[in-house]
Design an enzyme around this catalytic site. Structure first.
Site, PDB file in Angstrom:
ATOM      1  N   HIS A 296       0.827  -1.202   0.000  1.00 29.45           N
ATOM      2  CA  HIS A 296       0.000   0.000   0.000  1.00 29.45           C
ATOM      3  C   HIS A 296       0.867   1.260   0.000  1.00 29.45           C
ATOM      4  O   HIS A 296       0.369   2.356   0.221  1.00 29.45           O
ATOM      5  CB  HIS A 296      -0.933   0.002   1.227  1.00 29.45           C
ATOM      6  CG  HIS A 296      -2.034  -1.007   1.150  1.00 29.45           C
ATOM      7  ND1 HIS A 296      -1.803  -2.359   1.236  1.00 29.45           N
ATOM      8  CD2 HIS A 296      -3.380  -0.865   0.990  1.00 29.45           C
ATOM      9  CE1 HIS A 296      -2.955  -3.005   1.146  1.00 29.45           C
ATOM     10  NE2 HIS A 296      -3.928  -2.120   0.987  1.00 29.45           N
TER      11      HIS A 296
ATOM     12  N   ASP B 285       9.700  -6.576   1.359  1.00 26.77           N
ATOM     13  CA  ASP B 285       9.902  -6.059   2.708  1.00 26.77           C
ATOM     14  C   ASP B 285      11.313  -5.515   2.743  1.00 26.77           C
ATOM     15  O   ASP B 285      12.265  -6.216   2.413  1.00 26.77           O
ATOM     16  CB  ASP B 285       9.699  -7.122   3.785  1.00 26.77           C
ATOM     17  CG  ASP B 285       9.494  -6.472   5.152  1.00 26.77           C
ATOM     18  OD1 ASP B 285       8.534  -5.700   5.299  1.00 26.77           O
ATOM     19  OD2 ASP B 285      10.299  -6.724   6.068  1.00 26.77           O
TER      20      ASP B 285
END
Length: 209
Positions: free
Chosen positions: A24, A84
């Site tokens: 997001h 990540d």
């Protein structure tokens, strides 16, 4: 690198078509779209699909990337790619590391996050080394549960005050080894060639395309 497990898995190729970018973060989505551009992939973000953000309960970059990719693939029925990444500062024992986004608080204020890093280093004295590195773990998951993962890294030093309006996250305080501009000052195409995300993408492209 292939998916985690006791037996190494064969690398699975990724066919052209729709791919969920399990993020997001608009800056991250934009970078990944740019990197995927040449490979016939039609990227759609998790935000565009209204997919929830799973809680990042992993203790490593790879574990968090994998849980985000699996969640997006399960909910969308499409292959999903999750990233990540974070800043690891040697003098802070690797912090903020996997908590890099959390240092920015609920408002995702990376000006605040960079200031916290600077204050933590300043508290250790003016001679404290400013060595740091960015890590990017990419996990590519399919709806049937198969996962491939790749990890990239770029080394550098931290500067203060932050410099440059390009990039996102901690880019404006990070200067790569041998460079005289921060990741916030260099052009996006230059960053795409040398960053931790670019390093991980080179591995992914070599393996799955």
């Amino acid at each position: 690198m292939s998916g985690e497990g006791p037996e190494p898995q064969a690398i699975r190729k990724l066919a052209p078509g729709r791919l969920v970018i399990a993020s997001h973060n608009p800056g991250k989505v934009r970078e990944i779209r740019d990197l995927l551009g040449p490979y016939g992939i039609d990227p759609v973000s998790a935000a565009d699909l209204d997919l929830p953000e799973p809680e990042e309960t992993g203790t490593t970059f790879v574990a968090n990337a994998e849980l985000k990719a699996r969640a997006a693939a399960d909910l969308s029925g499409l292959p999903a790619l999750a990233d990540d990444s974070g800043l690891c500062v040697e003098a802070l024992g690797g912090e903020p590391g996997i908590f890099s986004a959390r240092w920015a608080g609920e408002a995702k204020d990376f000006g605040l996050a960079m200031r916290l890093v600077h204050e933590h280093l300043a508290a250790r004295g003016p001679e404290t080394p400013r060595d740091a590195h960015f890590v990017c773990a990419l996990a590519l998951a399919w709806p049937d549960g198969h996962v491939e993962w790749f990890e990239g890294r770029v080394d550098g030093t931290l500067v203060w005050p932050p410099r440059g309006e390009n990039g996102f996250g901690y880019d404006a305080m990070f200067m790569g080894v041998g460079m005289d501009q921060t990741f916030g000052e260099i052009a996006p195409e230059v960053k795409h060639a040398i960053s931790h995300r670019a390093d991980a993408f080179r591995q992914l492209v070599a393996a799955v395309f």
